[in-house]
Design a protein around this motif. Structure first.
Motif, short mmCIF file in Angstrom:
data_model
loop_
_atom_site.label_atom_id
_atom_site.label_comp_id
_atom_site.label_asym_id
_atom_site.label_seq_id
_atom_site.Cartn_x
_atom_site.Cartn_y
_atom_site.Cartn_z
N UNK A 4 -4.42 -48.17 12.39
CA UNK A 4 -5.22 -49.00 13.27
C UNK A 4 -4.78 -50.46 13.26
N UNK A 5 -4.08 -50.89 12.20
CA UNK A 5 -3.70 -52.31 12.13
C UNK A 5 -2.64 -52.50 11.05
N UNK A 6 -1.69 -53.39 11.32
CA UNK A 6 -0.73 -53.85 10.32
C UNK A 6 -0.61 -55.35 10.49
N UNK A 7 -0.88 -56.09 9.42
CA UNK A 7 -0.81 -57.55 9.49
C UNK A 7 0.00 -58.09 8.32
N UNK A 8 0.66 -59.20 8.56
CA UNK A 8 1.35 -59.92 7.49
C UNK A 8 0.71 -61.29 7.34
N UNK A 9 0.60 -61.76 6.11
CA UNK A 9 -0.01 -63.06 5.82
C UNK A 9 0.97 -63.88 4.98
N UNK A 10 1.72 -64.78 5.61
CA UNK A 10 2.72 -65.58 4.87
C UNK A 10 2.10 -66.46 3.80
N UNK A 11 0.83 -66.86 3.96
CA UNK A 11 0.21 -67.70 2.94
C UNK A 11 -0.21 -66.89 1.72
N UNK A 12 -0.80 -65.72 1.98
CA UNK A 12 -1.20 -64.86 0.85
C UNK A 12 -0.05 -64.02 0.34
N UNK A 13 1.08 -64.02 1.07
CA UNK A 13 2.27 -63.23 0.71
C UNK A 13 1.94 -61.74 0.65
N UNK A 14 1.28 -61.24 1.71
CA UNK A 14 0.89 -59.84 1.75
C UNK A 14 1.23 -59.21 3.09
N UNK A 15 1.36 -57.89 3.07
CA UNK A 15 1.39 -57.06 4.27
C UNK A 15 0.32 -55.99 4.08
N UNK A 16 -0.59 -55.87 5.05
CA UNK A 16 -1.71 -54.94 4.93
C UNK A 16 -1.69 -53.94 6.07
N UNK A 17 -1.71 -52.66 5.72
CA UNK A 17 -1.77 -51.58 6.70
C UNK A 17 -3.10 -50.87 6.54
N UNK A 18 -3.78 -50.65 7.66
CA UNK A 18 -5.06 -49.94 7.66
C UNK A 18 -4.93 -48.70 8.54
N UNK A 19 -5.45 -47.58 8.05
CA UNK A 19 -5.39 -46.33 8.80
C UNK A 19 -6.67 -45.54 8.56
N UNK A 20 -7.02 -44.69 9.52
CA UNK A 20 -8.20 -43.83 9.36
C UNK A 20 -7.80 -42.38 9.62
N UNK A 128 0.55 -54.65 0.29
CA UNK A 128 1.78 -54.93 -0.45
C UNK A 128 1.83 -56.41 -0.75
N UNK A 129 2.03 -56.74 -2.03
CA UNK A 129 2.05 -58.13 -2.49
C UNK A 129 3.50 -58.54 -2.80
N UNK A 130 3.92 -59.66 -2.21
CA UNK A 130 5.28 -60.15 -2.37
C UNK A 130 5.30 -61.37 -3.29
N UNK A 131 6.42 -61.60 -3.91
CA UNK A 131 6.54 -62.72 -4.85
C UNK A 131 6.97 -64.01 -4.17
N UNK A 132 7.40 -63.94 -2.92
CA UNK A 132 7.83 -65.13 -2.20
C UNK A 132 7.79 -64.87 -0.70
N UNK A 133 7.76 -65.96 0.08
CA UNK A 133 7.83 -65.82 1.52
C UNK A 133 9.14 -65.22 1.97
N UNK A 134 10.22 -65.53 1.25
CA UNK A 134 11.53 -64.98 1.60
C UNK A 134 11.54 -63.46 1.43
N UNK A 135 10.90 -62.96 0.37
CA UNK A 135 10.85 -61.51 0.14
C UNK A 135 10.06 -60.82 1.26
#
Length: 325
Positions: A4-20, A128-135
């Motif tokens: 239903x949604x996939x978002x990336x957050x450069x400030x939190x360094x995350x990518x979040x996928x939601x599914x039902x 998914x949690x990343x260690x840097x914006x580059x990653x």
């Protein structure tokens, strides 16, 4: 589609996928923690996964590789950091080399999978949690958003069971993107027989005929990698039309699960397609999943407009009759 949604957050360094999913958390948990079930959806179309190791315990490891239609392998590994069955697990997700060691220059990522009961079944939240914006940028540029979406969207047929998912729906065509089409058809019969029906000339000539009124006049096939094949058809009786044929090469063969071939219309300068077939068996029924790669959207649309799907349905219906006999 489940995602239903996939978002990336450069400030939190995350990518979040939601599914039902229309299944309880316990069923979804099983799909993610049983390697043979994971193999049925993990990896986007054209890159199915093979799990070679799976130790579901804190500190345990799961190792896998995804194989492209041309045989390239992309290995990866999880280290299980936390397990709360059936609601949550957490892993350290790494790109690995052929020896299972992390690849230098590629990020390792902490990833959580949470399964929450909702009225419709289960909501999965994958962070998914990343260690840097580059990653984060590196992984997104590699197609992580598109790839993970296509992979998780394949989970429906695993949760439902192949018969419930596909039976009675005939041959279905689904446009995946500008150059890829996915064809699915459930066949009543074991995978070994369906594989033989695609690789043994005497069996192929009994069902791979398209609409009534045609016969397969040439069927030469070498189903081993690097081997060539040639097929030809001609009308019989009062059927109108000109004969035609296809030729190509076997690119990849993993009997009785997967075969990848090129396909070119004999005697023309039309570009070849790449045909990636995977056979998935459950309770004596086999789901044929065929992903066709076209050179461009125009070629894709022109081929679909010929009535290809209807012709394939006629052949697959005949295949079920042959296998039943």
């Amino acid at each position: 589609m489940p995602v239903t949604d996939v978002t990336t957050d450069p400030e939190a360094l995350t990518m979040t996928l939601t599914a039902e999913f229309a299944a309880p958390p316990e069923r979804v948990w099983r799909a993610f923690t049983q390697p043979r079930e994971l193999e049925r959806f993990w990896g986007p179309p054209g890159w199915p996964a093979t799990f070679t190791e799976f130790d579901l315990s804190v500190g345990g490891r799961a190792a896998y590789y995804m194989t492209s239609p041309r045989g390239e392998r992309a290995p990866g590994a999880w280290e299980f950091l936390a397990i709360e069955e059936p609601h949550r697990f957490e892993v350290l997700d790494s790109f690995t080399d052929e020896h299972g060691d992390p690849v230098e220059g590629m990020p390792s990522m902490r990833t959580t999978y949470e399964f929450t009961a909702v009225d419709a079944g289960t909501r999965m939240t994958n962070v998914t949690y990343f260690t840097s914006g580059e990653a984060l940028e590196q992984v997104v540029a590699m197609g992580a958003v598109e790839g993970s979406t296509m992979a998780i969207n394949q989970l429906d047929r695993v949760l439902a069971g192949l018969r419930e998912y596909a039976q009675g729906k005939g041959t279905r065509s689904e446009i995946l993107d500008d150059t890829h089409v996915r064809i699915t058809r459930l066949i009543e019969g074991p995978r070994d027989l369906v594989w033989r029906a695609h690789t043994e000339p005497e069996l192929m000539k009994r069902w791979l005929l398209g609409p009534d009124g045609w016969r397969m006049s040439v069927c030469e096939i070498d189903p081993t990698p690097g081997g060539r094949y040639r097929y030809a058809w001609e009308p019989v009786g009062e059927t109108e039309g000109e004969g035609f044929g296809f030729d190509g090469e076997t690119v990849l063969a993993e009997p009785p699960r997967r075969a990848v071939t090129t396909e070119h219309m004999t005697g023309t300068d039309f570009p070849a397609t790449l045909n990636d077939m995977i056979l998935d068996e459950e309770d004596g029924a086999t789901l044929i999943v065929l992903v066709i790669e076209y050179p461009d959207a125009q070629t894709r649309d022109a081929v679909l407009a010929t009535g290809m799907t209807d012709g394939m349905e006629a052949s697959y219906a005949r295949l079920e009759t042959v296998l039943a006999g």
